[in-house]
Design an enzyme around this catalytic site. Structure first.
Site, PDB file in Angstrom:
ATOM      1  N   LYS A   5       0.821  -1.209   0.000  1.00  0.00           N
ATOM      2  CA  LYS A   5       0.000   0.000   0.000  1.00  0.00           C
ATOM      3  C   LYS A   5       0.854   1.257   0.000  1.00  0.00           C
ATOM      4  O   LYS A   5       0.616   2.204  -0.760  1.00  0.00           O
ATOM      5  CB  LYS A   5      -0.937  -0.017   1.199  1.00  0.00           C
ATOM      6  CG  LYS A   5      -1.963   1.122   1.201  1.00  0.00           C
ATOM      7  CD  LYS A   5      -1.580   2.249   2.126  1.00  0.00           C
ATOM      8  CE  LYS A   5      -2.675   3.300   2.194  1.00  0.00           C
ATOM      9  NZ  LYS A   5      -2.354   4.393   3.138  1.00  0.00           N
ATOM     10  N   VAL A   6       1.873   1.292   0.849  1.00  0.00           N
ATOM     11  CA  VAL A   6       2.746   2.463   0.920  1.00  0.00           C
ATOM     12  C   VAL A   6       3.500   2.645  -0.397  1.00  0.00           C
ATOM     13  O   VAL A   6       3.649   3.772  -0.891  1.00  0.00           O
ATOM     14  CB  VAL A   6       3.715   2.351   2.109  1.00  0.00           C
ATOM     15  CG1 VAL A   6       4.791   3.430   2.051  1.00  0.00           C
ATOM     16  CG2 VAL A   6       2.947   2.453   3.425  1.00  0.00           C
TER      17      VAL A   6
END
Length: 312
Positions: free
Chosen positions: A235-236
């Site tokens: 996600k990051v």
């Protein structure tokens, strides 16, 4: 400087929680921030007036470079009317009720976006934005113009040398702190367990990896490279690729996007991998904006609250 922008909601874009940077400083309906234009620190004020973005620099800088920077940060070259048609074709036009005029808010500094994205993991927008503002204030360079002070974001070399500290659970309400209290380490900026990740990633980017390489890489290779950084998961990595480098295939997935996508596609039971594959296949180069509009609509329409309560 006046830049025609068409359909653009400056305030909504600033406050939509995109992890490129905190919202700019709001002053009487305008927004101010420090940009670096050809190596020169330049505070700018932007104000949206009837389809025109008025840009006022505090110092004399090349107008063409400044314009290109502003157009990039607010993604003003993106054909938003074409995107609205795309939403209609995909039966997603209901998101326009709460999100019309929203655009990507892209990084003015890719390294700041990396650290902002790490700081945002499992963290509220209010908390991570305050953390980034504290990091700027403590270790960035102060620039004062007309009595107003702006701070740059510190370099990877500077953050590498910052102490992690041990104040992981510091109360963030400043009115509860002693008057002589001063922040002096990363954890006291509210980043908590992410402090060692931030230091190690800063070290890697200072000593081993040139983050600018990402610009010339395709999405898959760039994502694989970012996953080598401390504190960077799928996600990051997608947040960094989207907001830091405008890789349009990126589709950041967190718990809320997961719930939203499963809500609007009942019966599919997406996991994260299948969801990203579906988004890239179904939405293509519009995946970034679809994710942005879905989340913003859910947040502003009350759907997010209903999903949180299990009543969506």
């Amino acid at each position: 400087m006046r830049i025609p922008v068409g359909d653009f909601d400056l305030e909504m874009t600033q406050r939509s929680g995109q992890t490129s940077q905190p919202p700019w400083r709001e002053v009487e309906g305008a927004f101010r921030e420090l940009l670096i234009i050809e190596g020169v620190p330049c505070p700018v004020e932007v104000r949206n007036e009837a389809g025109v973005l008025r840009v006022r620099p505090y110092v004399d800088v090349p107008q063409k470079t400044l314009r290109e920077k502003i157009e990039y940060i607010f993604d003003l070259k993106f054909d938003i009317e074409d995107f609205y048609t795309f939403l209609e074709d995909k039966n997603l036009s209901y998101t326009l009720d709460s999100s019309r005029g929203l655009r990507l808010f892209l990084a003015k500094d890719p390294f700041e976006c990396v650290i902002s994205s790490i700081a945002s993991a499992n963290c509220s927008v209010v908390r991570w934005t305050r953390s980034i503002e504290d990091i700027r204030r403590l270790w960035g360079q102060a620039n004062t113009f007309n009595g107003e002070t702006f701070h740059t974001f510190p370099s990877p070399h500077v953050l590498t040398g910052v102490a992690e500290g041990s104040l992981e659970d510091l109360q963030r309400a400043e009115d509860n702190l002693p008057s002589d209290f001063s922040f002096n380490d990363l954890r006291s900026c509210g980043v908590g367990y992410r402090a060692p990740y931030i230091r190690e990633t800063s070290r890697i980017l200072a000593e081993e990896m040139d983050i600018r390489r990402i610009d010339g890489m395709d999405y898959d290779d760039a994502r694989e490279l970012l996953l080598e950084l401390s504190g960077v998961g799928p996600k990051v990595a997608d947040c960094i690729l989207l907001y830091g480098f405008r890789k349009t295939e990126a589709f950041p997935v967190d718990v809320w996007i997961r719930r939203i996508m499963n809500h609007i596609h009942p019966g599919r039971n997406f996991n994260d991998r299948s969801m990203v594959e579906f988004a890239r296949r179904e939405y293509g180069e519009m995946a970034d904006y679809v994710q942005l509009y879905l989340f913003n609509h859910a947040r502003r329409s009350g759907l997010l609250d209903r999903l949180r309560q299990g009543t969506g």
